[in-house]
Design a protein around this motif. Structure first.
Motif, PDB file in Angstrom:
ATOM      1  N   ASP A  28       0.777  -1.004   0.085  1.00  0.00           N
ATOM      2  CA  ASP A  28       0.099   0.201   0.193  1.00  0.00           C
ATOM      3  C   ASP A  28       0.361   1.374   0.301  1.00  0.00           C
ATOM      4  O   ASP A  28       2.125   1.170   0.686  1.00  0.00           O
ATOM      5  CB  ASP A  28      -0.424  -0.199   0.821  1.00  0.00           C
ATOM      6  CG  ASP A  28      -1.328   0.836   0.850  1.00  0.00           C
ATOM      7  OD1 ASP A  28      -2.032   1.939   0.390  1.00  0.00           O
ATOM      8  OD2 ASP A  28      -1.900   1.466   2.452  1.00  0.00           O
ATOM      9  N   PRO A  29       0.610   2.052  -1.090  1.00  0.00           N
ATOM     10  CA  PRO A  29       1.137   3.765  -0.726  1.00  0.00           C
ATOM     11  C   PRO A  29       1.611   3.674   0.488  1.00  0.00           C
ATOM     12  O   PRO A  29       2.222   4.580   1.222  1.00  0.00           O
ATOM     13  CB  PRO A  29       0.331   4.479  -1.727  1.00  0.00           C
ATOM     14  CG  PRO A  29      -0.036   3.107  -3.379  1.00  0.00           C
ATOM     15  CD  PRO A  29      -0.093   2.077  -1.689  1.00  0.00           C
ATOM     16  N   GLY A  30       0.458   4.316   0.728  1.00  0.00           N
ATOM     17  CA  GLY A  30       0.585   4.759   3.055  1.00  0.00           C
ATOM     18  C   GLY A  30       1.460   4.157   3.600  1.00  0.00           C
ATOM     19  O   GLY A  30       1.565   4.846   4.257  1.00  0.00           O
ATOM     20  N   SER A  31       1.595   3.196   3.307  1.00  0.00           N
ATOM     21  CA  SER A  31       2.655   2.756   4.610  1.00  0.00           C
ATOM     22  C   SER A  31       3.627   2.021   4.219  1.00  0.00           C
ATOM     23  O   SER A  31       4.437   1.353   4.511  1.00  0.00           O
ATOM     24  CB  SER A  31       2.085   1.008   4.591  1.00  0.00           C
ATOM     25  OG  SER A  31       2.615   0.068   3.829  1.00  0.00           O
ATOM     26  N   ARG A  32       4.386   3.076   3.230  1.00  0.00           N
ATOM     27  CA  ARG A  32       6.052   2.933   2.350  1.00  0.00           C
ATOM     28  C   ARG A  32       6.566   4.289   2.900  1.00  0.00           C
ATOM     29  O   ARG A  32       5.966   5.390   2.860  1.00  0.00           O
ATOM     30  CB  ARG A  32       6.001   3.360   1.091  1.00  0.00           C
ATOM     31  CG  ARG A  32       4.926   2.415   0.064  1.00  0.00           C
ATOM     32  CD  ARG A  32       5.739   2.338  -1.171  1.00  0.00           C
ATOM     33  NE  ARG A  32       4.637   1.611  -2.502  1.00  0.00           N
ATOM     34  CZ  ARG A  32       4.282   1.329  -3.533  1.00  0.00           C
ATOM     35  NH1 ARG A  32       5.007   2.710  -4.031  1.00  0.00           N
ATOM     36  NH2 ARG A  32       3.732   0.595  -3.909  1.00  0.00           N
ATOM     37  N   ARG A  34       8.420   5.658   6.573  1.00  0.00           N
ATOM     38  CA  ARG A  34       8.282   5.946   7.927  1.00  0.00           C
ATOM     39  C   ARG A  34       7.499   7.440   8.462  1.00  0.00           C
ATOM     40  O   ARG A  34       8.730   8.642   7.679  1.00  0.00           O
ATOM     41  CB  ARG A  34       8.860   5.397   8.924  1.00  0.00           C
ATOM     42  CG  ARG A  34       9.200   5.719  10.398  1.00  0.00           C
ATOM     43  CD  ARG A  34      10.669   4.440  11.147  1.00  0.00           C
ATOM     44  NE  ARG A  34      11.766   5.999  11.054  1.00  0.00           N
ATOM     45  CZ  ARG A  34      12.335   5.898  11.087  1.00  0.00           C
ATOM     46  NH1 ARG A  34      13.448   4.741  11.525  1.00  0.00           N
ATOM     47  NH2 ARG A  34      13.114   7.288  11.193  1.00  0.00           N
ATOM     48  N   THR A  35       7.142   7.966   9.309  1.00  0.00           N
ATOM     49  CA  THR A  35       6.222   8.840   9.798  1.00  0.00           C
ATOM     50  C   THR A  35       6.944   9.174  11.009  1.00  0.00           C
ATOM     51  O   THR A  35       6.677   8.312  12.153  1.00  0.00           O
ATOM     52  CB  THR A  35       4.771   9.533  10.467  1.00  0.00           C
ATOM     53  OG1 THR A  35       4.520   9.396   8.314  1.00  0.00           O
ATOM     54  CG2 THR A  35       4.191  10.701  10.704  1.00  0.00           C
TER      55      THR A  35
END
Length: 156
Positions: A28-32, A34-35
């Motif tokens: 998923d692009p949202g999980s690539r 780290r924030t």
């Protein structure tokens, strides 16, 4: 072999998914990536949320409010939003320490409960971090006839 027979095979679908993932970077692009969230970000959110609670007159210990009032008058001085707030931020959790001044006549335990609830809701909603604790130290009570140390309404 027909298309419907191909879909019935367990390995066929997985092969298609894995080849599509390898072409686009996988997952998923949202999980690539780290924030990370800085301590100061959590401190600002918590400071604003604490000040929203009725009965909180000011934030910080007496000496920090005194220095803060001077610092606020200096152009380019540090923001007063984080005064009285200390955050320790980990990867998925945070803990907060708050110093508050409560208005005289209000039940301190109820004001502290309101601060805790508002701070936890705001920090968890905005950051996604789990707030494990909010420690509140009531350092003073604002009496009705006391002069203002600093106008809290100026804090943005």
């Amino acid at each position: 072999m027909s298309d419907s027979e191909e879909r019935g095979k367990p390995g066929a679908v997985r092969a298609t998914e894995s080849s599509a993932q390898s072409k686009r970077g996988g997952g998923d692009p949202g999980s690539r990536g780290r924030t990370t969230i800085a301590d100061g970000v959590v401190e600002k959110i918590a400071g604003l949320a604490a000040r929203e609670v009725p009965g909180v007159h000011a934030m910080g210990s007496g000496i920090s409010r005194t220095f803060g009032a001077v610092r606020d008058k200096v152009p380019g001085g540090a923001s007063a939003v984080t005064r009285g707030v200390k955050a320790e931020v980990g990867e998925v959790q945070t803990a907060l320490d708050l110093d508050i001044v409560v208005e005289y006549g209000l039940p301190i335990a109820e004001v502290a409960r309101g601060v805790r609830e508002n701070v936890i809701a705001a920090v968890e909603r905005m950051t996604g971090l789990e707030v494990v604790e909010v420690n509140i130290a009531v350092g003073d009570v604002k009496l009705p006839d006391e002069e203002e140390d600093e106008p809290e309404s100026r804090i943005q």
